[in-house]
Structure formats: structure tokens, C-alpha cells
Design a protein around this motif. Sequence first.
Motif, mmCIF file in Angstrom:
data_model
loop_
_atom_site.group_PDB
_atom_site.id
_atom_site.type_symbol
_atom_site.label_atom_id
_atom_site.label_comp_id
_atom_site.label_asym_id
_atom_site.label_seq_id
_atom_site.Cartn_x
_atom_site.Cartn_y
_atom_site.Cartn_z
ATOM 1 N N ASN A 312 0.812 -1.209 0.000
ATOM 2 C CA ASN A 312 0.000 0.000 0.000
ATOM 3 C C ASN A 312 0.842 1.254 0.000
ATOM 4 O OD1 ASN A 312 -2.493 -1.015 -0.110
ATOM 5 N ND2 ASN A 312 -2.801 -1.134 2.086
ATOM 6 N N GLU A 313 2.012 1.152 0.610
ATOM 7 C CA GLU A 313 2.820 2.358 0.696
ATOM 8 C C GLU A 313 3.481 2.692 -0.619
ATOM 9 O OE1 GLU A 313 3.927 1.782 5.363
ATOM 10 O OE2 GLU A 313 5.478 1.618 3.832
ATOM 11 N N ASN A 314 3.765 1.671 -1.426
ATOM 12 C CA ASN A 314 4.367 1.976 -2.726
ATOM 13 C C ASN A 314 3.284 2.310 -3.707
ATOM 14 O OD1 ASN A 314 6.623 1.180 -1.488
ATOM 15 N ND2 ASN A 314 6.794 -0.780 -2.514
ATOM 16 N N THR A 315 2.798 3.539 -3.669
ATOM 17 C CA THR A 315 1.645 3.846 -4.504
ATOM 18 C C THR A 315 2.042 4.058 -5.949
ATOM 19 O OG1 THR A 315 1.942 6.064 -3.661
ATOM 20 C CG2 THR A 315 0.100 4.795 -2.786
ATOM 21 N N ALA A 316 2.604 5.206 -6.254
ATOM 22 C CA ALA A 316 2.864 5.512 -7.649
ATOM 23 C C ALA A 316 4.059 4.715 -8.149
ATOM 24 C CB ALA A 316 3.134 7.000 -7.799
ATOM 25 N N ASP A 317 3.822 3.939 -9.145
ATOM 26 C CA ASP A 317 4.929 3.145 -9.647
ATOM 27 C C ASP A 317 5.606 3.796 -10.845
ATOM 28 O OD1 ASP A 317 5.329 -0.390 -10.292
ATOM 29 O OD2 ASP A 317 6.461 1.072 -9.158
ATOM 30 N N GLY A 318 4.849 4.051 -11.845
ATOM 31 C CA GLY A 318 5.424 4.672 -13.037
ATOM 32 C C GLY A 318 5.766 6.105 -12.724
ATOM 33 N N ASP A 319 5.885 6.885 -13.709
ATOM 34 C CA ASP A 319 6.176 8.298 -13.522
ATOM 35 C C ASP A 319 7.534 8.534 -12.883
ATOM 36 O OD1 ASP A 319 3.407 10.575 -12.994
ATOM 37 O OD2 ASP A 319 5.105 10.565 -14.348
ATOM 38 N N PHE A 323 10.581 12.884 -12.689
ATOM 39 C CA PHE A 323 10.934 13.779 -11.592
ATOM 40 C C PHE A 323 12.302 13.491 -11.023
ATOM 41 C CE2 PHE A 323 7.231 16.041 -11.454
ATOM 42 C CZ PHE A 323 6.109 15.251 -11.364
ATOM 43 N N ILE A 324 13.151 12.960 -11.841
ATOM 44 C CA ILE A 324 14.420 12.469 -11.295
ATOM 45 C C ILE A 324 15.140 13.529 -10.487
ATOM 46 C CG2 ILE A 324 16.648 11.533 -11.891
ATOM 47 C CD1 ILE A 324 15.515 10.259 -14.231
ATOM 48 N N PHE A 325 15.345 14.664 -11.118
ATOM 49 C CA PHE A 325 16.135 15.683 -10.428
ATOM 50 C C PHE A 325 15.408 16.246 -9.225
ATOM 51 C CE2 PHE A 325 20.080 16.370 -12.417
ATOM 52 C CZ PHE A 325 19.956 15.843 -13.677
ATOM 53 N N SER A 326 14.121 16.468 -9.357
ATOM 54 C CA SER A 326 13.396 17.037 -8.224
ATOM 55 C C SER A 326 13.470 16.111 -7.029
ATOM 56 C CB SER A 326 11.929 17.248 -8.588
ATOM 57 O OG SER A 326 11.822 17.689 -9.890
ATOM 58 N N TRP A 327 13.265 14.842 -7.289
ATOM 59 C CA TRP A 327 13.326 13.913 -6.171
ATOM 60 C C TRP A 327 14.713 13.862 -5.572
ATOM 61 C CZ3 TRP A 327 10.222 9.379 -8.658
ATOM 62 C CH2 TRP A 327 8.889 9.741 -8.625
ATOM 63 N N GLY B 139 5.471 26.624 -7.008
ATOM 64 C CA GLY B 139 4.493 26.973 -6.009
ATOM 65 C C GLY B 139 4.191 25.750 -5.177
ATOM 66 N N PHE B 140 3.355 25.936 -4.175
ATOM 67 C CA PHE B 140 3.079 24.797 -3.318
ATOM 68 C C PHE B 140 2.391 23.675 -4.089
ATOM 69 C CE2 PHE B 140 2.643 22.340 0.214
ATOM 70 C CZ PHE B 140 1.352 21.883 0.328
ATOM 71 N N ALA B 141 1.560 24.064 -5.042
ATOM 72 C CA ALA B 141 0.861 23.040 -5.824
ATOM 73 C C ALA B 141 1.848 22.140 -6.557
ATOM 74 C CB ALA B 141 -0.060 23.721 -6.819
ATOM 75 N N ASP B 142 2.820 22.770 -7.203
ATOM 76 C CA ASP B 142 3.799 21.983 -7.941
ATOM 77 C C ASP B 142 4.575 21.065 -7.005
ATOM 78 O OD1 ASP B 142 4.621 25.094 -9.497
ATOM 79 O OD2 ASP B 142 3.015 23.684 -9.978
ATOM 80 N N LYS B 149 4.379 11.938 -5.437
ATOM 81 C CA LYS B 149 4.706 10.763 -6.219
ATOM 82 C C LYS B 149 6.028 10.144 -5.805
ATOM 83 C CE LYS B 149 2.185 12.164 -10.250
ATOM 84 N NZ LYS B 149 2.195 13.622 -10.271
ATOM 85 N N ALA B 150 6.758 10.843 -4.964
ATOM 86 C CA ALA B 150 8.085 10.333 -4.611
ATOM 87 C C ALA B 150 7.942 9.136 -3.675
ATOM 88 C CB ALA B 150 8.891 11.430 -3.943
#
Lengths: 860, 161
Positions: A312-319, A323-327, B139-142, B149-150
Motif C-alpha cells: 500500500n505504501e508503494n503507490t505511484a509506480d510509473g512516472d 521527476f528524477i532531479f526534483s526527487w 508553487g506549493f501546488a507543484d 509521487k516520490a
Amino acid sequence: KDKEEDESKEEDSSSPQNRASRSKNYQRKNSNGKRAGEERRRQRGKKAPTKDQKESENEGRKTSKKGKEGENKQKKDRKTSTSSGSSNSSDEESLSEEELAMLMEQVEQKKKLISAMRNKPWRMVKKLSVLREAQAFVEKFEGALGKGKGKKLYAYKMMMAKKWVKFKRDFDNFKTQCIPWEMKIKEVESHFGSSVASYFIFLRWMYGVNLVLFGLIFGLVIIPEVLMGMPYGSMPRKTVPRAEQATAMDFSVLWDFEGYIKYSALFYGYYNNQRTIGWLKYRLPMAYFMVGISVFGYSLMVVIRSMARNANENTADGDDVNFIFSWKMFTSWDYLIGNPETADNKFASITTSFKESIVDEQESNKDENIHLRRFLRVLANVLIICCLCGSGYLIYFVVKRSQTFSKMQNVGWYERNEVEIVMSLLGMFCPPLFETIAALENYHPRIGLKWQLGRIFALFLGNLYTFLLALMDDVNEKLAEEDVVKNITRWTLLGHHNSSLGNGSMATPPPLDPADVPRGPCWETTVGIEFVRLTVSDILVTFITILVGDFIRACFVRFVNYCWCWDLEAGFPSYAEFDISGNVLGLVFNQGMIWMGSFYAPGLVGINVLRLLTSMYFQCWAVMSSNVPHERVFKASKSNNFYMGLLLLILFLSLLPVAYTIMSLPPSFDCGPFSGKKRMYEVIQETIELDFPLFVAKIFSYVANPGLIIPAILLMVLAIYYLNAVAEAYQRANAELKKKMQMQREEEKNKRNNKASTNPALQDLEDLFTQSTKSESHPKRAEDKKIESPNQPSPVRTQGRAAALDGSPRTGGRGAAFVPLSHVFVTQPPTLGIWPPYPGQPRPRGQPMGPVPGRGRGQP
Amino acid sequence: VYRLHGRYHEMAPNVVPMDYTKDPDVKLPMQLIINMPELKENPFKERIVESFSEDGEGSLSFNDFVDMFSVLSEMAPRELKAIYAFKIYDFNTDNFICKSDLEQTLNKLTREELTAEEITLVCEKVIEEADMDGDGKLGFADFENMISKAPDFLSTFHIRI
């Protein structure tokens, strides 16, 4: 603002009497309090906050429920019409009723506020003050809300409810305090990061499971036998045979689990097959059988539950890719780290990881020589398969040899323990061998780790099963021996009778001393002994490896470094890193062996509990004193489920041998709780026939009919197929949603950069809609449906909250970006003041593009 | 909570009272809190303390202290953590994570080991990836959208005490 809304709605349905006063909002209250539920729904629709602070919260949280207001209104209308009769009561009564109802609503609101307090990002002081106020309010008026006769009952119910809540909270606090080793794990975590700590958390969980299993077995099988069964020495099966009595107390014999230990409650052979024992008429054989089964059942349940929770905790799999850099930027720092050395490592690893990603981003993929890579990989796999087969054969050979040894008389220590030694050595040396071979393969480290784990797993599995096969040979031999022994026993007894009868008297002969009765080979006990020995040697090897491999090595490096040619700390031996995967696998396999052996040796689980306990302290100490943090500090997120999956697999694999022996091998004739029966499971039939009323036996015989079981199995297969299909459908819907979001994001970016749309389909749409008007208030249009349906899947509509926002931010293309975000929005109050810009601002964009996505979303 | 109070107390035994019934107004300065072992190695410790402090200066009263650790604990819901994470990474407190905020974050994370062009590249990539509304800053939304998703946000944004 809401109040006025409500008032205007109410005006329609209010009766002429009470139009003036403000409490119109709450009119027509019923006096029986049965419709409290509906009232609550009404309140949600009304949301008349008494504090300013709550308005923002309500806006944020309850805009989703605006959709429900419509139906609430209807309900109100209905209610007003039905209860108009009661409104004809005197003014006094109706006023107090209204007051009460108003109070009730407010109390409900306050209660909701209290329960949701946790999620608010307010300051602590603010939260505390609001909480106190709300609680005081609730307390003050709660008692007064009970109506008439029901007042006392109502107050009592409230009190009980409050007490129950308080009790639950206290119990939760107590439970959190009880969790053992929390501080220790935290220490390890801060030094080594979350991945190493995950091993210890896994260890702790295993300890819990084993403790429960031990409790089951100990309480239901061992204790009754010891307390209420026949004592030691009273029966043949419980006494050491005379031949062995001389050596029964020797330590070497005890270490091999022969001698007194063999004939104790630790092993299968001790248990008597008496149907009921003691004054409680405790059915021991039945209990033994059921406990054996429930051990597996409980373990299965616990493992699957834990897996489901992790899944349940591993929700989003794809994607992932988006967001590589942001994460990397926002989630790479592990807040748990509290040690400067680890922090240094973490900084270094973050830096390298950024650099790697930058390099990846900048250069195009190198054109690798695919053929060479494939060839190398195939070669590596072939080599490893050779290794695995080799090790399997070696074990088989060694076990066969040990059987011939056991027949010889003078066996040295090495010969006796050869099997265990060989298995442990294999377990120690093969994994590094696999690693070096795997260097040929050149995989990404995480994938490489998974391959490595898989191979070690195959190695251990092969070893275990070869061991089992060899054991089976042994068992079959013993079974053949049994027949012979049976005859001998019968003759001996007869002989004894005759000799003691002497002159043919009918007096009963003196009983033969139990130690003299010839004993059959008790194959179950032998199996149990083998498993116990394997476990013990495994424990020893693990501890010694840790001691030598980590501690001695660390001492060596630390102290000899001064007088050595090269720098030991940086160069060859250096300090050891904590081998997470190796340790986890060791733990998992140990558990597998326990599961296999616990049916034949009830004491095995107790040994394991002790082992886990000491292992926890020992490993914590070893880790802190002689290990260094990993160089590549990687996260532990998804590996948890992988380990659980391994555990599940091992559980099934260890269930198989036990099930096979229960079903198809006859139990020994003179030892264990099932002796004398043809098959072990016959104990169930016996119990059903003798102990339960007659109709139960009939029911079971019907149920066991193949004609019933086969359709049941078919039904289960169909259910699995159906659930699978449903899951696939959801996945597809998910993927479509993601694609859609992707498209929108690209649209936004393109518009921002004033480029032409990358998607030709959208370009066409743009042209098409240049002429048509764009009225956002009528999102449902037939043409849209036709054109939009290929692009816009309806699942978006199923986000009920998104529907609620249809009206407001439909202006411009902003709507496009909004809907996927809105569902996250409605859960939070706009404390950061970001809300105001969005809804009001129509983006001055190319109008044609604007309504297109919006309308699409407006479709039902 | 008692444990927390114990920790709070031991940081400044002479100042922190044991008895809170009179609601005293005691605040601990930032320096003391930053030196807590749990926070010492964290590159964002000042920002963390600032974002939980009432007066924005970094002094935490006991309520703020409890607040901070409760948000950072395991039990806090995801949205709450995201809100505070946003506050922490917003260095100039303008309710947006702009490029300079990102640069500062990156520098703190890598201890300034990256070259200037690498830094700009990374910041640009982040904005490109996460910015939905195209205003050039998060922004906060982004931020919320991206962080929800992380997969490991919950496990890394967590302090055990």
C-alpha cells in the motif's frame, strides 16, 4: 458566506411561521433524535462555522461536499414537509428544540474538528487553544443534549464513548512504549542510514513472529505433555535404551542431540499416543497435529498481511522518469542520520549521484557493443549454473557418506559433523564467488544486487533440498528397518511373558523394564535431530563469521596498521561494511529451516527465539563497533517487499516436505503421538468420529466428497481470474490517466514557450475550435464527446472532487493543469496563501485552446 | 511527550520549567536546538527550526518543539509533511521555491562540490520537471504534486526521537 447560502435555500422550504429568526437554518428539528445521522449530513452541507478560523478549513476541506448540498436540500425539504405537524407545537418547545438542535450541530462540528486536528498545519499554540475550546464546548453541552427520557441513556453512552477513546489512546501509548529495542535501532539508524536499520527492524519483526509461534507450541503441546502425560521413564519411548544409557550424559553425545535430549519433550519421539491425557481429557495427538498446521497458517497470514501493508505504501509506480532531479533534490537527504561520518558519506554519495545524473542527461547513450555484453552475460550465467550444480552434488555426496559413517563404530568428530560443515562452508564462499563472476555482467547496481540475491537464494535452496532428499533416503531405510524391529519386539515380549509365567499361572507378568524393550528406529525423531543440528551449526557459523570477519578484522586493521607496508584501512582488508543482503538471506533461510523442522522437533522454535534474541544484541554491538557505513548509501524503500516475498516463498517450500510426510508416510509404530495409526492425519478422522456428535461426521464425509471439492476449486480459479481481470482494467485506466497528465504538462510547457503544439491531434483540435464559442458553464456537448472521447478517458470524472471544481477554474487553460492537482488541494487549507491567485485569474491565453481540455473533463 | 519534554529540558535546565500549568512563555534559542544530536548533521537544520518557530527567528517554545517532532515523526500524514517540507526548502520565505532557493538547497546538499554550471543545470531541470503553471518557480501546488509521487519521501523526511 455559507450561512447566507443556506438561508436562501431554507427560505424556500421554511414555513411561514419562523421566517424571521436566524435559527431558521435549524428548523423542523425532530424530537426523537433518530434522524441524527441525517442531521449530520445536513450539517456537512451547511457548514456554519462559529469561528473565522474554520472558514478557511471548511473551504478547503468541504468544497468537495458542495455536490452533496443539492441532495441535502432535498432531504431537508422532505423532512420539513413530514414534520410540519410537529411544528405546530407551542413556541416555547420549538424554540428549545431548535436550540438543542443547533447545539447538537455545533457539538458535532467541534467533535469533527477535534478528530481532525492532527492534520492541520496550524501552530501548536493555535491547535491547543482551539482544541481546548472545542473540548470545553463539547463537555458543557453534551449532557444537555439528551432528549427527555433518553437523556440519561444518551449521557451515559457519551461517557462510555469518551472513556473508550481514552482507553484506546492509553493503550496505544503503552504499546509504543513496549516496542523493544527502539533506542538501539535508532542508534544504528543514525550511524548507518535507513537501509541497515531496515535489517534490524526485520529481525525484530521475525522475533515477534517466532515468539508467538513459540508460545503456541509451548503452551499447547509441550506443557500438557510434561504436566499431564506419563513421566520420564515410565514408557519405552520415553526412556533411554539400556544400550545407550552408559553414554547418555556425555557432553559430546548431548551436543549431537542424542542421549537424554533425544528422549525429552524437545523431540517428536517423546510424545505419547494416548488419545486423552490428564483429568482435562486434553487430546494431545489432535493438539499436536493442529498446532503443527496452525504454525504454518499463522506464519502465512502474518507474512501476507505485512506484504499487503508494504504494497500500500508503494503507490505511484510509473512516472519515475519525470521527476528524477526534483526527487534527488528534495528526498535524497535521510533525516535520520545523526553521525558525522555517515553524513560525510551521504554528502559524497549525493554529489556523485547528481554528477551521474548530469552526465546521463548531457551525453547521449553510448553505442555499446551489444553482442559482447550478451555473450558475457550468458557466459556468466553458465558459470554460475555450474557452480550451483556442483554444490548440490557435493552435498548429496556428503550426506550419503554420513550415512555410511553412522553405521561405523569409531567416528571422529569431523565425520559426524561433515554435512553441516560442508553446507556452512558452501554458504560462506559461494556468494563472493558469484559476485566476482557477476562483474562480467555489467548491470546497473540495483539490478545486479537483485541477481546476486536470486543466485544466493538458488544456492541455499538447492542445498536444502538436496539435504532433504538425502534425508528421505534415510527415512525410507528406517521404515524398512521398522518391520524387522516390530517382529523382534513381539518375540521379546512373548519370551519375557513365558519366562516370567513359569508354571503357567494366569497372573499378569511383571512388566518389562522400559529400558530393555527393543526400540524401533524412530524416523521422525531422527529428522527432528537433523534439523536441530543444522540450525545450531548455522547459528554457530553465523556468530563466528561475525566475530572473525568483522571484529577480528577490525582489530587487526586498527592495531597492525602501524607496522604494515600498505595502509590497511584504505587498502585491502579495511573495515567491513555491513552486508545487509547476506544477513537478511541468512535470517530468511534460518526461518525456513525452523518451519520445516518444527513439526518434528517442537523445541526448535524455542531455540530459535533464543537465537534471535542474542543475535539482536550481538549484531547491534558488532555493527557499532566494527563496521563502517556503506560507501554508496542507498535507500531501503522497495527492498522490503522483496524480502517479504522471499520469506513467503520459503514458507511454501518448507510447507511442502512436511505436508508430504504427513500425507504419505506412516508414522513410527512406537514413538510419537501418532504411533499405531496408518497415516498421521487419521487423528482428525478419529476425533471427528469419537468426539463430535454424529451429524458432524456426516457433514465432513459429505464435504470431503470429490464431487464437492472439485467445483469449489473451479470456483476459486474463476474468482482469481476475475480479480486479475479487474486489476488489469484498473491498471490500464491508471496508465491512461498518466498519459493524459503527461499530455497536459507538455501542452503547458509548449504554450509557455510559445511553440507549436507537439501533438498533431491537439493542433487539429485547436484549429477546429478557433471558431466555436467557449462557454465554460456548459461543459457537456455532443461534439466534444465525439472528438474528445478518444483522448479523454472518463475515469477522470470519477475523481468526484475534480467534478466539484468544474465550475470555478474553468477559465483558460489553467483548468488543464488544475484537475490533477485539485484532488490534492481539497485536503488542505490554503494557509500558505496560494489559493487566491489561482481561481480568480483567467489566464489570458489563446482562447481556442482553453476550453478544449476543460470541456473534455466536463463530460459525465 | 514526556520524553520530548525531558529532551527539551535537558537542553537548558535552568530555563525550562517542569511545571507548565501556568503556561509560561519560555523559548529556547536556535543555537541550542541545532546542537541536538538528531539535528546536528542535517544540512537544513536552521531552516527546520525557523519554519517551526512562532516568531520566525528560530526560537522554539515547547509547543513548537513538540510540533516539530510530531510533523517529523512516522505518524504524521503525508500532506502535513509536504506542507512543512515546502516551508523548509523555501529559503527566502516568499511561499515559492524559486531558483535561488533551489541553488541554496543544492549547495547545502552537496556542500558546494558542484561547479556553477552543474548547479544551474540541475536547478533548471528541477524547474522544468516540476513547474506546472509555468511561472518559473515552484508553487506549493507543484511541490505537492511532485512530492506526492516520490516513493521515499515519507521514509527520508523522518526523525526518530
